[in-house]
Design a protein around this motif. Structure first.
Motif, mmCIF file in Angstrom:
data_model
loop_
_atom_site.group_PDB
_atom_site.id
_atom_site.type_symbol
_atom_site.label_atom_id
_atom_site.label_comp_id
_atom_site.label_asym_id
_atom_site.label_seq_id
_atom_site.Cartn_x
_atom_site.Cartn_y
_atom_site.Cartn_z
ATOM 1 N N UNK A 37 1.399 -21.453 -18.071
ATOM 2 C CA UNK A 37 2.261 -21.895 -18.989
ATOM 3 C C UNK A 37 3.953 -22.022 -18.109
ATOM 4 N N UNK A 38 4.810 -23.177 -18.733
ATOM 5 C CA UNK A 38 5.693 -24.448 -18.150
ATOM 6 C C UNK A 38 6.635 -23.363 -19.040
ATOM 7 N N UNK A 39 7.004 -23.366 -17.928
ATOM 8 C CA UNK A 39 8.598 -22.678 -18.334
ATOM 9 C C UNK A 39 9.749 -23.891 -18.582
ATOM 10 N N UNK A 40 10.863 -23.568 -19.578
ATOM 11 C CA UNK A 40 11.873 -24.483 -19.182
ATOM 12 C C UNK A 40 12.870 -23.760 -18.084
ATOM 13 N N UNK A 41 14.123 -25.078 -18.164
ATOM 14 C CA UNK A 41 14.986 -24.418 -17.215
ATOM 15 C C UNK A 41 16.242 -24.374 -17.868
ATOM 16 N N UNK A 42 17.217 -23.331 -18.033
ATOM 17 C CA UNK A 42 17.848 -23.886 -18.409
ATOM 18 C C UNK A 42 19.093 -24.768 -17.935
ATOM 19 N N UNK A 43 19.694 -25.413 -17.906
ATOM 20 C CA UNK A 43 20.854 -26.128 -16.946
ATOM 21 C C UNK A 43 22.000 -25.119 -16.911
ATOM 22 N N UNK A 44 22.819 -24.950 -18.500
ATOM 23 C CA UNK A 44 23.869 -23.804 -18.947
ATOM 24 C C UNK A 44 23.917 -23.013 -18.196
ATOM 25 N N UNK A 45 22.761 -22.439 -18.213
ATOM 26 C CA UNK A 45 22.435 -20.829 -17.338
ATOM 27 C C UNK A 45 22.953 -20.895 -15.745
ATOM 28 N N UNK A 46 22.129 -21.828 -15.308
ATOM 29 C CA UNK A 46 22.215 -22.249 -13.894
ATOM 30 C C UNK A 46 23.662 -23.112 -13.143
ATOM 31 N N UNK A 47 24.166 -23.784 -14.437
ATOM 32 C CA UNK A 47 25.539 -23.906 -13.294
ATOM 33 C C UNK A 47 26.367 -23.952 -13.664
ATOM 34 N N UNK A 48 26.530 -22.516 -14.682
ATOM 35 C CA UNK A 48 27.160 -22.025 -14.699
ATOM 36 C C UNK A 48 27.138 -20.352 -13.683
ATOM 37 N N UNK A 49 25.753 -20.133 -14.086
ATOM 38 C CA UNK A 49 26.020 -19.329 -12.899
ATOM 39 C C UNK A 49 26.466 -20.051 -11.298
#
Length: 133
Positions: free
Chosen positions: A1-13
């Motif tokens: 199952x392919x999961x997408x990466x949330x760039x907003x969540x990662x960059x904010x974190x």
């Protein structure tokens, strides 16, 4: 199952954790930011490297975060990336004036800036991490 990466969540974190960590360091060692700014002010090489590093990180944040008018965090991250790029260009263009302004500001708010940075960093980190759940 392919999961997408949330760039907003990662960059904010990551940006939030970075801000919180440097703020804790500044609260542990009062005056360290003023000393850092003084060192950068005295070195053209550090001015160029600091400006380039901020330009690179700001561009990454700006370019990797999508513009979604319905997502407040994505708007905030896009804006922060743009502000970082603008500040980097100012640092490289008129660093002598810019750092003098910051030295006066840091001397006046010795503990204020780290506390504000800690609050903003913690808020960004929490907002980013909440998107992972």
């Amino acid at each position: 199952m392919l999961q997408t990466i949330d760039p907003v969540a990662w960059s904010a974190t990551l940006l939030g954790l970075f801000g919180a960590a440097v703020a804790i360091g500044a609260l542990r060692q009062p005056g360290i930011w003023a000393q850092m700014v003084e060192e950068i002010e005295k070195s053209p090489a550090l001015q160029l490297l600091s400006g380039f590093a901020e330009l690179f990180v700001g561009a990454a944040i700006y370019l990797l975060n999508p513009w979604d008018p319905n997502d407040l965090l994505s708007i905030l991250m896009k804006g922060l990336g743009g502000l970082m790029m603008a500040e980097a260009l100012v640092v490289m263009a008129i660093s002598d004036l810019y750092f003098q302004t910051w030295l006066k500001n840091l001397a006046a708010m010795r503990r204020g800036w780290p506390v504000v940075t800690l609050l903003i960093g913690a808020g960004l980190a929490c907002a980013g991490m909440l998107r992972f759940v």
